[in-house]
Design a protein around this motif. Structure first.
Motif, PDB file in Angstrom:
ATOM      1  N   VAL A   6      -7.417   4.136   3.797  1.00 46.52           N
ATOM      2  CA  VAL A   6      -6.541   3.721   4.893  1.00 46.52           C
ATOM      3  C   VAL A   6      -5.360   3.047   4.226  1.00 46.52           C
ATOM      4  N   PRO A   7      -4.170   3.578   4.341  1.00 44.85           N
ATOM      5  CA  PRO A   7      -3.747   4.828   4.973  1.00 44.85           C
ATOM      6  C   PRO A   7      -4.012   6.021   4.053  1.00 44.85           C
ATOM      7  N   ALA A   8      -3.411   7.162   4.382  1.00 47.98           N
ATOM      8  CA  ALA A   8      -3.583   8.377   3.590  1.00 47.98           C
ATOM      9  C   ALA A   8      -3.090   8.163   2.160  1.00 47.98           C
ATOM     10  N   VAL A   9      -3.761   8.811   1.204  1.00 51.33           N
ATOM     11  CA  VAL A   9      -3.368   8.716  -0.199  1.00 51.33           C
ATOM     12  C   VAL A   9      -1.918   9.170  -0.374  1.00 51.33           C
ATOM     13  N   GLU A  10      -1.542  10.237   0.311  1.00 55.53           N
ATOM     14  CA  GLU A  10      -0.177  10.738   0.201  1.00 55.53           C
ATOM     15  C   GLU A  10       0.843   9.674   0.591  1.00 55.53           C
ATOM     16  N   GLU A  11       0.551   8.958   1.647  1.00 60.46           N
ATOM     17  CA  GLU A  11       1.457   7.904   2.127  1.00 60.46           C
ATOM     18  C   GLU A  11       1.543   6.759   1.109  1.00 60.46           C
ATOM     19  N   SER A  12       0.401   6.316   0.611  1.00 62.41           N
ATOM     20  CA  SER A  12       0.376   5.204  -0.349  1.00 62.41           C
ATOM     21  C   SER A  12       1.072   5.556  -1.658  1.00 62.41           C
ATOM     22  N   THR A  13       0.797   6.753  -2.175  1.00 58.49           N
ATOM     23  CA  THR A  13       1.400   7.135  -3.454  1.00 58.49           C
ATOM     24  C   THR A  13       2.894   7.417  -3.300  1.00 58.49           C
ATOM     25  N   ARG A  14       3.300   7.894  -2.137  1.00 55.56           N
ATOM     26  CA  ARG A  14       4.724   8.148  -1.887  1.00 55.56           C
ATOM     27  C   ARG A  14       5.494   6.820  -1.793  1.00 55.56           C
ATOM     28  N   ARG A  15       4.894   5.818  -1.144  1.00 63.34           N
ATOM     29  CA  ARG A  15       5.538   4.510  -0.991  1.00 63.34           C
ATOM     30  C   ARG A  15       5.888   3.874  -2.330  1.00 63.34           C
ATOM     31  N   CYS A  16       5.026   4.077  -3.323  1.00 57.20           N
ATOM     32  CA  CYS A  16       5.266   3.445  -4.625  1.00 57.20           C
ATOM     33  C   CYS A  16       5.813   4.438  -5.651  1.00 57.20           C
ATOM     34  N   ASP A  17       6.162   5.631  -5.184  1.00 55.82           N
ATOM     35  CA  ASP A  17       6.768   6.643  -6.045  1.00 55.82           C
ATOM     36  C   ASP A  17       5.904   6.931  -7.274  1.00 55.82           C
ATOM     37  N   ALA A  18       4.590   7.146  -7.037  1.00 58.86           N
ATOM     38  CA  ALA A  18       3.646   7.369  -8.137  1.00 58.86           C
ATOM     39  C   ALA A  18       3.781   8.760  -8.750  1.00 58.86           C
ATOM     40  N   GLY A  19       4.360   9.699  -8.002  1.00 55.32           N
ATOM     41  CA  GLY A  19       4.535  11.044  -8.538  1.00 55.32           C
ATOM     42  C   GLY A  19       3.236  11.808  -8.703  1.00 55.32           C
ATOM     43  N   ILE A  20       2.240  11.500  -7.902  1.00 58.53           N
ATOM     44  CA  ILE A  20       0.938  12.175  -7.977  1.00 58.53           C
ATOM     45  C   ILE A  20       0.936  13.371  -7.040  1.00 58.53           C
ATOM     46  N   ASP A  21       0.514  14.522  -7.541  1.00 63.19           N
ATOM     47  CA  ASP A  21       0.372  15.725  -6.717  1.00 63.19           C
ATOM     48  C   ASP A  21      -0.988  15.655  -6.029  1.00 63.19           C
ATOM     49  N   CYS A  22      -1.014  15.064  -4.852  1.00 61.20           N
ATOM     50  CA  CYS A  22      -2.273  14.846  -4.138  1.00 61.20           C
ATOM     51  C   CYS A  22      -2.962  16.164  -3.798  1.00 61.20           C
TER      52      CYS A  22
END
Length: 110
Positions: free
Chosen positions: A44-60
């Protein structure tokens, strides 16, 4: 410990305690540690949302497959269509529950 886990639950853990750079470091470490195929990840929330917020650059999409969840409280009729005050109150409560449950995401590591 994380590398051996079958299920990992992450509930808004990083957004409240770390800045974007800290969140990015944590997500990149989790991506490395949580790579065992079949591991379940509940977030919570979605992994895509969390990684996008911090600009992690992870291909979920390359890492995780989202698993549909059957929420226990289905969306009810809209309040404007409810005919009695009590129905409207119950409908509003169920709508709030649905919104809360919709924030829960389940994934399987590919």
């Amino acid at each position: 410990l994380l590398a051996k886990a079958d299920v990992v639950i992450i509930n808004n853990a990083f957004e409240f305690f770390y800045d974007a750079a800290g969140c990015k470091r944590i997500w990149l470490a989790l991506r490395r540690l949580l790579g065992r195929r079949g591991l379940r990840l509940v977030t919570v929330p979605a992994v895509e949302e969390s990684t996008r917020r911090c600009d992690a650059g992870i291909d979920c999409g390359a890492w995780l497959e989202e698993v549909p969840i059957a929420y226990p409280y289905p969306r009810q009729i809209p309040l404007e269509k409810a005919s009695v005050k009590e129905s409207a109150f119950i409908c509003e409560e169920l709508d709030e529950l649905h919104e809360a449950y919709a924030q829960i995401h389940l994934y399987t590591v590919k």
